[in-house]
Design an enzyme around this catalytic site. Structure first.
Site, mmCIF file in Angstrom:
data_model
loop_
_atom_site.group_PDB
_atom_site.id
_atom_site.type_symbol
_atom_site.label_atom_id
_atom_site.label_comp_id
_atom_site.label_asym_id
_atom_site.label_seq_id
_atom_site.Cartn_x
_atom_site.Cartn_y
_atom_site.Cartn_z
ATOM 1 N N LEU A 13 0.866 -1.175 0.000
ATOM 2 C CA LEU A 13 0.000 0.000 0.000
ATOM 3 C C LEU A 13 0.904 1.226 0.000
ATOM 4 C CD1 LEU A 13 -3.149 0.671 2.183
ATOM 5 C CD2 LEU A 13 -1.478 2.465 1.713
ATOM 6 N N ASP A 53 -8.864 6.500 -4.397
ATOM 7 C CA ASP A 53 -8.705 7.945 -4.240
ATOM 8 C C ASP A 53 -9.201 8.342 -2.857
ATOM 9 O OD1 ASP A 53 -11.701 9.356 -5.074
ATOM 10 O OD2 ASP A 53 -11.308 7.289 -5.681
ATOM 11 N N ASN A 61 4.169 7.443 2.227
ATOM 12 C CA ASN A 61 4.917 8.400 1.417
ATOM 13 C C ASN A 61 4.240 9.767 1.332
ATOM 14 O OD1 ASN A 61 6.715 9.267 -0.999
ATOM 15 N ND2 ASN A 61 4.651 9.292 -1.853
ATOM 16 N N TYR A 85 6.447 21.462 9.015
ATOM 17 C CA TYR A 85 6.913 20.323 8.233
ATOM 18 C C TYR A 85 8.059 19.608 8.942
ATOM 19 C CZ TYR A 85 9.074 17.660 4.448
ATOM 20 O OH TYR A 85 9.633 16.648 3.697
ATOM 21 N N LYS A 126 8.184 15.775 10.541
ATOM 22 C CA LYS A 126 9.158 14.777 10.103
ATOM 23 C C LYS A 126 10.035 14.301 11.258
ATOM 24 C CE LYS A 126 7.756 14.488 5.911
ATOM 25 N NZ LYS A 126 7.102 13.243 5.445
#
Length: 264
Positions: free
Chosen positions: A10, A62, A91, A156, A160
């Site tokens: 996936l 979707d 991802n 961001y 992370k």
């Protein structure tokens, strides 16, 4: 080594960039695919192409991972179809540039939702099944931004940092179960990530999507917990936060993001 042929991966953010290259690479290794992204038409075209070229099953779903319920709906749909996920590649990611207060709060919350909440939910749902079966893998896309605060991409970098810390801890907990968890920390990569962003980064200063994917999967096969799928200079920069005072690290990071044109 992880057995790719006949297993199912996936991949989130699968319609373009690294996600698309992961899909193409894994299909070539004989993996069936579940492709997740917001772009229904692009997903369908990719799924049809990969199924035709490699003879694998390729399911396009979707979904907008900015929706808090999206990850659970994906899991429910795959359960309904009887699809077992053997490799999860988280991802999908959002990265807004500019000062924190220059963005609407809702956009910052979506950034956290996609980068943290959706990743955590998918890891829990599918990681649980893998642990019960005694096999599987999770690859979480972190970043070289995981290692230090990054002015003008503050949220961001913070998300992370979560991805890196979470992945390392989860791998420790799952050691011996047959499930391997790895965080990949690439640097600037030639994808659509910087589309619509005023940046001074030249494509020649970025790694290619293909090289990042190949190095990531090689590190996964080597059972590494953290992968650095980029040029040596990118990995070297991650050591600054471990060697220098934090106040200095923030100033250096601000200079770097300013030089890249991310502050505007």
């Amino acid at each position: 080594m992880f057995v790719y042929r006949g297993s199912t991966a996936l991949i989130t953010g699968a319609s373009k960039g690294l996600g698309k290259v992961f899909a193409q690479t894994l299909a070539a290794r004989g993996m069936n695919l579940v492709l997740v992204a917001r772009s229904a038409d692009a997903l369908q075209a990719l799924a049809t192409d990969l199924a035709g070229r490699y003879g694998v099953e390729s399911i396009p779903l979707d979904a907008d991972l900015g929706d808090p319920d999206a990850a659970q709906r994906i899991a429910q749909e795959l359960e309904r179809r009887g699809v077992q996920v053997d490799l999860l590649i988280n991802n999908a990611g959002l990265g807004l540039t500019g000062s924190f207060l220059s963005h609407e709060l809702g956009k910052k919350q979506s950034e956290i939702q996609v980068n943290v909440h959706a990743l955590t939910t998918l890891s829990h749902v599918f990681g649980g099944g893998m642990a019960k079966r005694g096999s599987g893998g999770i690859i979480n896309l972190a970043s070289n931004a995981s290692f230090q605060p990054l002015p003008y991409m503050a949220t961001y970098a913070a998300t992370k940092a979560f991805v890196l810390s979470f992945s390392e801890a989860l791998q420790f907990e799952l050691a011996g179960t047959g499930v391997h968890v790895m965080a990949a920390c690439p640097g600037p990569t030639a994808t659509s990530f910087f589309d619509g962003v005023s940046t001074n980064v030249s494509p020649k200063d970025m790694d290619s999507s293909d090289s990042v994917v190949q190095q990531t999967l090689k590190a996964f096969d080597q059972r590494k917990v953290v992968a650095y799928p980029g040029r040596t200079s990118v990995r070297a920069a991650t050591w600054l936060s471990r060697l220098l005072p934090r106040t200095l690290v923030v100033r250096i990071a601000a200079m770097a993001s300013g030089k890249m044109g991310l502050h505007g």
